[in-house]
Design an enzyme around this catalytic site. Structure first.
Site, PDB file in Angstrom:
ATOM      1  CD1 TRP A  13      -2.507   1.578   2.391  1.00  0.00           C
ATOM      2  CD2 TRP A  13      -2.733   1.666   0.177  1.00  0.00           C
ATOM      3  NE1 TRP A  13      -3.483   2.511   2.097  1.00  0.00           N
ATOM      4  CE2 TRP A  13      -3.641   2.584   0.740  1.00  0.00           C
ATOM      5  CE3 TRP A  13      -2.683   1.542  -1.208  1.00  0.00           C
ATOM      6  CZ2 TRP A  13      -4.495   3.392  -0.018  1.00  0.00           C
ATOM      7  CZ3 TRP A  13      -3.529   2.342  -1.974  1.00  0.00           C
ATOM      8  CH2 TRP A  13      -4.425   3.253  -1.374  1.00  0.00           C
ATOM      9  CE  LYS A 107      -7.868   1.238   4.567  1.00  0.00           C
ATOM     10  NZ  LYS A 107      -8.452   0.651   3.341  1.00  0.00           N
ATOM     11  N   GLY A 138     -10.527   3.900   2.683  1.00  0.00           N
ATOM     12  CA  GLY A 138     -11.487   3.648   1.610  1.00  0.00           C
ATOM     13  C   GLY A 138     -11.135   2.390   0.830  1.00  0.00           C
ATOM     14  CE  LYS A 193     -10.421  -2.374   5.713  1.00  0.00           C
ATOM     15  NZ  LYS A 193      -9.392  -3.043   4.886  1.00  0.00           N
ATOM     16  CB  SER A 256      -9.118  -9.027   0.861  1.00  0.00           C
ATOM     17  OG  SER A 256      -9.209  -9.011   2.264  1.00  0.00           O
TER      18      SER A 256
END
EC number: 1.1.1.94
Length: 334
Positions: A13, A107, A138, A193, A256
């Site tokens: 990321w 996150k 996001g 999430k 993911s």
């Protein structure tokens, strides 16, 4: 004014964010502790471990020196794992100017304190204006961003001027950026999430089909919103990019890490074997521990989180967890 921005660290990321910034004609310094990775980025313009054979912009330069990365940068993006955030922030402190825009894109919660990442940064950087710390979140898989696939994210800060400055740095024709002032909601949504994505991987691994996964994602969003609003976030945030948007992309995609970890757990692999096989940080594991504790602190009911906690840390089988969820007492949806 300097055209230099820095990104800490050079994971998937972090490298994807560096690529967006380079595409926006900024000079990017990417920090890593790994000398071999730094050499690969500088000499071959690759970060093969995290992003395969995708060529990186020549505007991206890597270094092992955090001082070199940060000094004279007009913005610093921190993308360290949650477990490393405090250490990285402490290393940043001697070199970070109060005038530098500070954005984090991590996150998760700190496992020992249950603190959000902006809180950790504020504690370790007391000279910096906490209201100006920006969070980026996001639905945004690095593997797609690096290929310039259309992506939409949100940046949040209590100081709207700081959020707008981050928006200006990032936005382009494939990376659309919205602003928000609900830092708590954006951070909590982005962290929680990952728990539900673990559960989605479990349901897919067990072969339960689309009905089960849709139910899990929907009721999972209810849990995220319950805890997030109890912690001070806005319910509207959880209906946006940092809430339902991020939940969809993380709970349904092969990219993911959390989904893949859940899928492997459903195959009967022990947790340690799953983590070894993944080879990357799976934030949802520690976030499940944090949310399990936070739900009790704030008096919030989180049955999916509780069952995942039992699977991860108490030896419960995934099938038994699903059976217990389906067998709960009758209740209203809203």
């Amino acid at each position: 004014m300097s055209n230099k921005v820095s990104v800490l660290v050079a994971g998937s990321w972090g490298t994807a964010i560096a690529s967006v910034l380079a595409d926006n004609h900024l000079d990017v310094v990417l920090w890593s502790r790994n000398e071999q990775q730094v050499t690969e980025i500088n000499m071959e313009h690759l970060n093969h471990r995290f992003l395969g054979d995708v060529k990186l912009s020549e505007r991206i330069r890597a270094t092992t020196s955090i001082a070199e990365a940060i000094t004279d940068a007009k913005a610093v993006f921190v993308v360290a794992p949650s477990a490393a955030m405090r250490d990285v922030a402490a290393q940043m402190r001697p070199h970070l100017s109060r005038d530098t825009l500070l954005i984090h894109a991590t996150k998760g919660f700190e496992a020992t304190t249950l603190s959000r990442m902006s809180t950790v940064l504020a504690e370790e950087l007391p000279e910096y204006d906490a209201a100006s710390i920006v969070v980026l979140s996001g639905p945004s898989h690095a593997e797609e961003v690096i290929k310039q696939s259309p992506t939409t994210v949100v940046v949040a800060a209590e100081d709207s001027t700081a959020a707008e400055a981050a928006q200006d740095l990032l936005i382009n024709n494939y990376f659309r950026v919205y602003t928000n002032t609900d830092v708590i909601g954006v951070e909590v949504g982005g962290a929680l999430k990952n728990i539900i994505a673990l559960g989605a991987g479990l349901t897919d691994g067990l072969g339960y089909g689309d009905n089960a996964k849709a139910a899990l994602l929907t009721r999972g969003l209810a849990e995220i919103s319950r805890l997030g609003t109890a912690m001070g976030g806005s319910s509207l945030t959880f209906a946006g990019l940092a809430g339902v948007g991020d939940l969809i992309v993380t709970g349904t995609s092969k990219h993911s890490r959390n989904w893949r970890a859940g899928y492997l757990l459903a195959q009967g692999l022990p947790l340690q074997s799953v983590l070894q096989q993944m080879g990357m940080v799976v934030e949802g594991i520690k976030t499940t521990q944090a949310a399990h504790t936070l739900s009790r602190k704030f008096g919030v009911t989180m049955p999916i989180t509780d069952e995942l906690y039992a699977v991860l840390f108490e030896g419960k089988t995934p099938a038994s967890a699903v059976e217990d969820l389906m067998g709960r007492g009758k209740t209203q949806e809203i």
